[in-house]
Design an enzyme around this catalytic site. Structure first.
Site, PDB file in Angstrom:
ATOM      1  N   ALA A  96       6.325  -2.026  -4.845  1.00 31.54           N
ATOM      2  CA  ALA A  96       6.453  -1.277  -3.595  1.00 31.54           C
ATOM      3  C   ALA A  96       5.417  -0.155  -3.483  1.00 31.54           C
ATOM      4  CB  ALA A  96       7.868  -0.704  -3.497  1.00 31.54           C
ATOM      5  N   HIS A  97       5.467   0.536  -2.349  1.00 28.38           N
ATOM      6  CA  HIS A  97       4.527   1.619  -2.044  1.00 28.38           C
ATOM      7  C   HIS A  97       4.621   2.761  -3.062  1.00 28.38           C
ATOM      8  CE1 HIS A  97       8.254   2.456   0.256  1.00 28.38           C
ATOM      9  NE2 HIS A  97       8.061   3.671  -0.210  1.00 28.38           N
ATOM     10  N   ASN A  98       3.453   3.350  -3.345  1.00 27.67           N
ATOM     11  CA  ASN A  98       3.292   4.526  -4.200  1.00 27.67           C
ATOM     12  C   ASN A  98       3.645   4.295  -5.668  1.00 27.67           C
ATOM     13  OD1 ASN A  98       2.655   5.771  -1.793  1.00 27.67           O
ATOM     14  ND2 ASN A  98       4.570   6.874  -1.633  1.00 27.67           N
TER      15      ASN A  98
ATOM     16  N   SER B  88       7.608   4.455  -5.281  1.00 25.25           N
ATOM     17  CA  SER B  88       7.312   5.707  -5.968  1.00 25.25           C
ATOM     18  C   SER B  88       7.730   5.740  -7.429  1.00 25.25           C
ATOM     19  CB  SER B  88       7.927   6.903  -5.217  1.00 25.25           C
ATOM     20  OG  SER B  88       7.416   6.963  -3.905  1.00 25.25           O
TER      21      SER B  88
ATOM     22  N   ARG C  18       0.836  -1.196   0.000  1.00 29.63           N
ATOM     23  CA  ARG C  18       0.000   0.000   0.000  1.00 29.63           C
ATOM     24  C   ARG C  18       0.874   1.250   0.000  1.00 29.63           C
ATOM     25  NH1 ARG C  18      -3.279  -0.357   5.209  1.00 29.63           N
ATOM     26  NH2 ARG C  18      -1.679  -1.148   6.552  1.00 29.63           N
TER      27      ARG C  18
END
Length: 192
Positions: free
Chosen positions: A128-130, A148, A107
């Site tokens: 991974a996140h973002n 990201s 998340r």
């Protein structure tokens, strides 16, 4: 091959979820609170989907996947000790997305991790996140996309590829098998 449309007796589904009528959820799958699942979606066995995840229509999530748990995010305090950075975002999965077995999608930290419509993700992929994965892209087995990063539309990310955090991969990019991407890649002419 059509699967039987049912929610398994061994699945754990939180009460405050919005699940369309013709969704199938497999054995020992755990669905946390605040989830939205669109019609025609099939979720296989032993899948964990964390709170506030949004899954679109006609998706297919294979066994053993984990969607929406915290990613690997730490910041140092004034003493140099690593402190976990809170992940308060969610995961948004578009329509007609396939997620392979044992794939992990973290998340977002403050925003959402986004998988757009018609994306196909192979087995044992880590996102991974973002991260944002664009329309109709394909991510093949054992690839890793760090936090990201943004993947454009209609990309092909080869098996065992790694993409460093914060990069932008443009539209129609072909990443070969075992590549390590450490710089942004501009959009290309359409790949076939």
């Amino acid at each position: 091959k059509k699967k039987e449309i049912k929610i398994s007796n061994t699945a754990q589904v939180s009460k405050n979820c919005k699940i369309a009528k013709n969704v199938s959820i497999g054995d020992f799958t755990i669905i946390k609170e605040g989830l939205t699942i669109g019609p025609g979606t099939v979720i296989n066995n032993h899948v964990i989907i964390e709170a506030n995840t949004i899954i679109g229509d006609n998706c297919y999530i294979k066994s053993g996947s984990i969607i929406g748990e915290d990613g690997f995010g730490f910041e140092k305090n004034e003493s140099g000790a690593h402190l976990r950075f809170p992940h308060i975002g969610n995961v948004i999965i578009g329509n007609s997305v396939e997620i392979g077995s044992n794939t992990v999608i973290a998340r977002g930290t403050l925003e959402s991790t986004i998988i757009e419509n018609n994306v196909k993700i192979d087995d044992q992929v880590f996102i991974a996140h973002n991260v944002k994965v664009g329309l109709s892209s394909m991510i093949l087995a054992s690839s890793e996309i760090s936090g990201s990063s943004k993947i454009g539309k209609n990309c092909w990310i080869g098996p065992n590829s790694s993409i460093r955090d914060g990069l932008v991969i443009g539209d129609n990019v072909f990443v070969g098998i075992g590549s390590v991407i450490s710089e942004n890649i501009a959009s290309k002419n359409k790949i076939s």
